[in-house]
Design a protein around this motif. Structure first.
Motif, mmCIF file in Angstrom:
data_model
loop_
_atom_site.group_PDB
_atom_site.id
_atom_site.type_symbol
_atom_site.label_atom_id
_atom_site.label_comp_id
_atom_site.label_asym_id
_atom_site.label_seq_id
_atom_site.Cartn_x
_atom_site.Cartn_y
_atom_site.Cartn_z
ATOM 1 N N LEU A 1 -65.711 14.772 63.249
ATOM 2 C CA LEU A 1 -64.663 15.074 63.977
ATOM 3 C C LEU A 1 -63.685 14.033 63.953
ATOM 4 N N LEU A 2 -63.847 12.843 63.933
ATOM 5 C CA LEU A 2 -62.807 11.851 63.841
ATOM 6 C C LEU A 2 -62.106 11.759 62.766
ATOM 7 N N LYS A 3 -62.668 12.116 61.503
ATOM 8 C CA LYS A 3 -61.898 12.378 60.056
ATOM 9 C C LYS A 3 -60.879 13.281 60.351
ATOM 10 N N ALA A 4 -61.408 14.614 60.864
ATOM 11 C CA ALA A 4 -60.581 15.730 60.931
ATOM 12 C C ALA A 4 -59.440 15.411 61.820
ATOM 13 N N GLN A 5 -59.631 14.754 62.915
ATOM 14 C CA GLN A 5 -58.400 14.327 63.762
ATOM 15 C C GLN A 5 -57.412 13.526 62.990
ATOM 16 N N ILE A 6 -57.904 12.383 62.156
ATOM 17 C CA ILE A 6 -56.990 11.570 61.590
ATOM 18 C C ILE A 6 -56.074 12.501 60.570
ATOM 19 N N GLU A 7 -56.841 13.336 59.931
ATOM 20 C CA GLU A 7 -56.040 14.185 58.924
ATOM 21 C C GLU A 7 -55.089 15.069 59.626
ATOM 22 N N ALA A 8 -55.374 15.266 60.610
ATOM 23 C CA ALA A 8 -54.418 16.410 61.592
ATOM 24 C C ALA A 8 -53.356 15.901 62.047
ATOM 25 N N MET A 9 -53.204 14.452 62.108
ATOM 26 C CA MET A 9 -52.246 13.573 62.802
ATOM 27 C C MET A 9 -50.781 14.385 62.308
ATOM 28 N N PRO A 10 -49.919 14.095 63.231
ATOM 29 C CA PRO A 10 -48.504 14.411 62.941
ATOM 30 C C PRO A 10 -47.852 13.270 62.024
ATOM 31 N N GLU A 11 -47.013 13.603 61.081
ATOM 32 C CA GLU A 11 -46.330 12.614 60.352
ATOM 33 C C GLU A 11 -45.982 11.425 61.266
ATOM 34 N N GLY A 12 -46.282 10.159 60.905
ATOM 35 C CA GLY A 12 -45.750 8.944 61.668
ATOM 36 C C GLY A 12 -46.542 8.704 63.025
ATOM 37 N N GLY A 13 -47.767 9.547 63.076
ATOM 38 C CA GLY A 13 -48.355 9.618 64.374
ATOM 39 C C GLY A 13 -48.986 8.069 64.624
ATOM 40 N N LEU A 14 -49.796 8.139 65.695
ATOM 41 C CA LEU A 14 -50.509 6.994 66.229
ATOM 42 C C LEU A 14 -51.939 7.234 66.368
ATOM 43 N N TYR A 15 -52.634 6.275 65.834
ATOM 44 C CA TYR A 15 -54.225 6.243 65.980
ATOM 45 C C TYR A 15 -54.438 4.962 66.466
ATOM 46 N N ALA A 16 -55.325 5.244 67.880
ATOM 47 C CA ALA A 16 -55.740 4.160 68.652
ATOM 48 C C ALA A 16 -57.154 3.951 68.602
ATOM 49 N N MET A 17 -57.706 2.672 68.523
ATOM 50 C CA MET A 17 -59.090 2.495 68.601
ATOM 51 C C MET A 17 -59.093 1.175 69.849
ATOM 52 N N VAL A 18 -60.113 1.701 70.668
ATOM 53 C CA VAL A 18 -60.490 0.796 71.667
ATOM 54 C C VAL A 18 -61.896 0.029 71.225
ATOM 55 N N ALA A 19 -61.959 -1.185 70.942
ATOM 56 C CA ALA A 19 -62.849 -1.994 70.350
ATOM 57 C C ALA A 19 -63.894 -2.428 71.437
ATOM 58 N N PRO A 20 -65.065 -2.409 71.102
ATOM 59 C CA PRO A 20 -66.203 -2.692 72.211
ATOM 60 C C PRO A 20 -66.340 -4.301 72.337
ATOM 61 N N PRO A 21 -66.799 -4.519 73.229
ATOM 62 C CA PRO A 21 -67.104 -6.167 73.582
ATOM 63 C C PRO A 21 -68.354 -6.299 72.955
ATOM 64 N N ASN A 22 -68.803 -7.880 72.644
ATOM 65 C CA ASN A 22 -69.992 -8.215 72.269
ATOM 66 C C ASN A 22 -71.169 -8.021 73.185
ATOM 67 N N PRO A 23 -72.352 -7.991 72.917
ATOM 68 C CA PRO A 23 -72.965 -7.642 71.383
ATOM 69 C C PRO A 23 -72.896 -5.966 71.366
ATOM 70 N N TYR A 24 -72.778 -5.632 70.131
ATOM 71 C CA TYR A 24 -72.618 -4.261 69.794
ATOM 72 C C TYR A 24 -73.135 -3.978 68.210
ATOM 73 N N ARG A 25 -73.508 -2.748 67.858
ATOM 74 C CA ARG A 25 -73.680 -2.086 66.637
ATOM 75 C C ARG A 25 -72.758 -2.483 65.609
ATOM 76 N N CYS A 26 -73.309 -3.025 64.707
ATOM 77 C CA CYS A 26 -72.262 -3.581 63.289
ATOM 78 C C CYS A 26 -71.045 -4.468 63.731
ATOM 79 N N PRO A 27 -71.184 -5.673 63.964
ATOM 80 C CA PRO A 27 -70.018 -6.405 64.206
ATOM 81 C C PRO A 27 -68.488 -6.110 63.252
ATOM 82 N N PRO A 28 -68.951 -5.964 61.970
ATOM 83 C CA PRO A 28 -67.706 -5.610 61.240
ATOM 84 C C PRO A 28 -67.328 -4.210 61.313
ATOM 85 N N GLY A 29 -68.089 -3.161 61.911
ATOM 86 C CA GLY A 29 -67.975 -2.003 61.740
ATOM 87 C C GLY A 29 -66.363 -1.308 62.265
#
Ligand SMILES: Cc1cc2nc3c(=O)[nH]c(=O)nc-3n(C[C@H](O)[C@H](O)[C@H](O)COP(=O)(O)OP(=O)(O)OC[C@H]3O[C@@H](n4cnc5c(N)ncnc54)[C@H](O)[C@@H]3O)c2cc1C
Length: 422
Positions: free
Chosen positions: A165-193
């Motif tokens: 789903l995430l990949k499909a949403q990225i592929e459907a972004m309008p030209e020049g669109g904005l992708y935002a990530m809300v990153a988690p606090p420690n500790p969490y699965r896969c620190p570099p993920g």
């Protein structure tokens, strides 16, 4: 009269009853139930079944028939893998290793009776229980988001349909669109993920939507391999990625999935894709078993036994064990320690001192791989780091390519180690 165990077995009729009663454990094969067929659980089930040569009855409870690894799921987003290459089934564990694979949810654990209840109604008795359920999300961690919003604002932190789903949403972004990530606090699965994900999103966008932008709101002032990622982002994706740390309000975030907005410290941004990775806790079954303290399940590093119940071992992301990061490599390493301890307890086989290792590779762009890793040993307090290594900034491209290729070998190796087939 109080019947102690010796007196009880010594009384004729009662002794016969005791011998024939199904409650008397240890007459047949000892039984191990493993809940969760991921990096920790699948490995533990396979090692116990394989190394006990049929002397232990091993049942693996896992709801999904195809397990999609979170590891390399970012590479799927970047276009370096297809989804089927990160999907694995449990067939070989059953056919070649004799593991009873039950596709169901564990919904209850009776620690006194030593049974696991399944959603389908069955009750599985155990002599030892292994829990490796991975993570769940802390409710209310990101105001405006809960799991019911995951189709509008995916986490993609459990791989499979969420990643697609995430990949499909990225592929459907309008030209020049904005992708935002809300990153988690420690500790969490896969620190570099999260940061490998941003790299892979940038790689994809550079190809299909080069004027698009990426925004990361982060509650952490520092993150895993930070200098390496920042160097790579500058070199490969200059100007595309904007990281907002806590000094600039990155820790004060709410979202509105209906409006597709993100509020970062009072500044409201309209976004096209919002990847919310909330704060995490041990998979719910650990809470239900009553073996958590805060968000995680404390364990002894010597055996991975719960500090609250010696008949339960907990593996992987769900644990509070000490210095190891929450990774597939760690879960696999911990599973082997637990498998050895369980066999020792149930069959008397030799148990060696616990040793662990971990390496986390990340891909920043084509052939630009970096890694961080360490070895660990068990102390009475925790799993303690012994020594470590990390890629350096400024490394030449041949070394980075070799590091990436190393990660391909690791992926084949760990999936074979988990499932008995890659
Ligand atoms: C984007 C991303 C990238 C990553 N990259 C890497 C990497 O490169 N290298 C690395 O080492 N690690 C990586 N990881 C981390 C790795 O995926 C996890 O640390 C690892 O999967 C943890 O193993 P686990 O056994 O604890 O949980 P999981 O592998 O998640 O397994 C848990 C299993 O338990 C099952 N389950 C849960 N509850 C129940 C229940 N009640 N009853 C029955 N079954 C249940 C689930 O269905 C699941 O299959 C990455 C993670 C993410 C999100």
């Amino acid at each position: 009269m109080t019947l102690n165990r010796r007196a009880f077995i010594g009384t004729g009729v009662a002794a016969a009853a005791a011998l024939s009663a199904p409650m008397v454990r240890g007459q047949g094969k000892p039984r191990v139930v493993v809940v969760g067929g991921g990096a920790g659980g699948a490995t533990a089930a396979r090692y116990i079944a394989k190394d006990s040569d049929g002397a232990i009855d091993v049942t693996l409870v896992e709801p999904t028939r195809a397990y999609y690894t979170c590891f390399f799921s970012n590479l799927y987003i970047g276009g370096f893998r297809d989804l089927s290459s990160i999907g694995h089934s449990y067939g070989t564990l059953a056919s070649d290793f004799g593991v009873n694979v039950v596709h169901d949810w564990a919904v209850g654990i009776d620690r006194d009776a030593k049974t696991v209840t399944l959603a389908g109604g069955a009750s599985l008795p155990y002599d030892r229980l292994i829990l490796s359920p991975g993570i769940d999300f802390v409710e209310g961690a990101v105001p405006g988001w809960d799991v019911s919003q995951q189709n509008k604002m995916p986490h993609a932190y459990k791989a499979g349909s969420q990643t697609e789903l995430l990949k499909a949403q990225i592929e459907a972004m309008p030209e020049g669109g904005l992708y935002a990530m809300v990153a988690p606090p420690n500790p969490y699965r896969c620190p570099p993920g999260p940061y490998e994900r941003v790299s892979m999103v940038a790689h994809l966008l550079k190809e299909i939507n080069p004027t698009a932008k990426i925004l990361i709101a982060d509650p952490k002032a520092k993150f895993s391999k930070m200098a390496l990622f920042q160097e790579g982002w500058q070199a490969h994706y200059g100007g595309m990625i904007d990281w907002i740390g806590p000094d600039f309000g990155g820790g004060n975030v709410s979202v509105n999935p209906d409006e597709m907005t993100v509020d970062i410290d009072g500044a409201v941004e309209k976004v096209d894709v919002c990847n919310v990775i909330p704060a995490q806790k041990a998979g719910k079954i650990c809470e239900m078993a009553g073996i958590t303290e805060g968000n995680w399940a404390p364990v002894s590093g010597h055996t991975m036994q719960s500090r609250m119940d010696e008949n339960i071992h907990v593996l992987g992301d769900a644990t509070n064990q000490g210095d190891m990061p929450k990774s597939g490599y760690s879960a696999n390493s911990q599973a082997k320690v637990a498998a050895m301890a369980v066999r020792g307890a149930l069959t008397g086989s030799k148990v060696f001192p616990a040793k662990f290792s971990n390496t986390c590779w990340s891909l920043i762009d084509t052939d630009d791989g970096v890694k961080v890793g360490a070895s660990y040993q068990a102390t009475d307090e925790k799993i303690a780091k012994v020594d470590g290594f990390i890629s350096q900034t400024g490394e030449d491209s041949a070394l980075r390519k070799a590091t990436y290729e190393e990660s391909l070998g690791w992926y084949s190796g760990i999936t074979e180690d988990m499932f008995g087939a890659s």
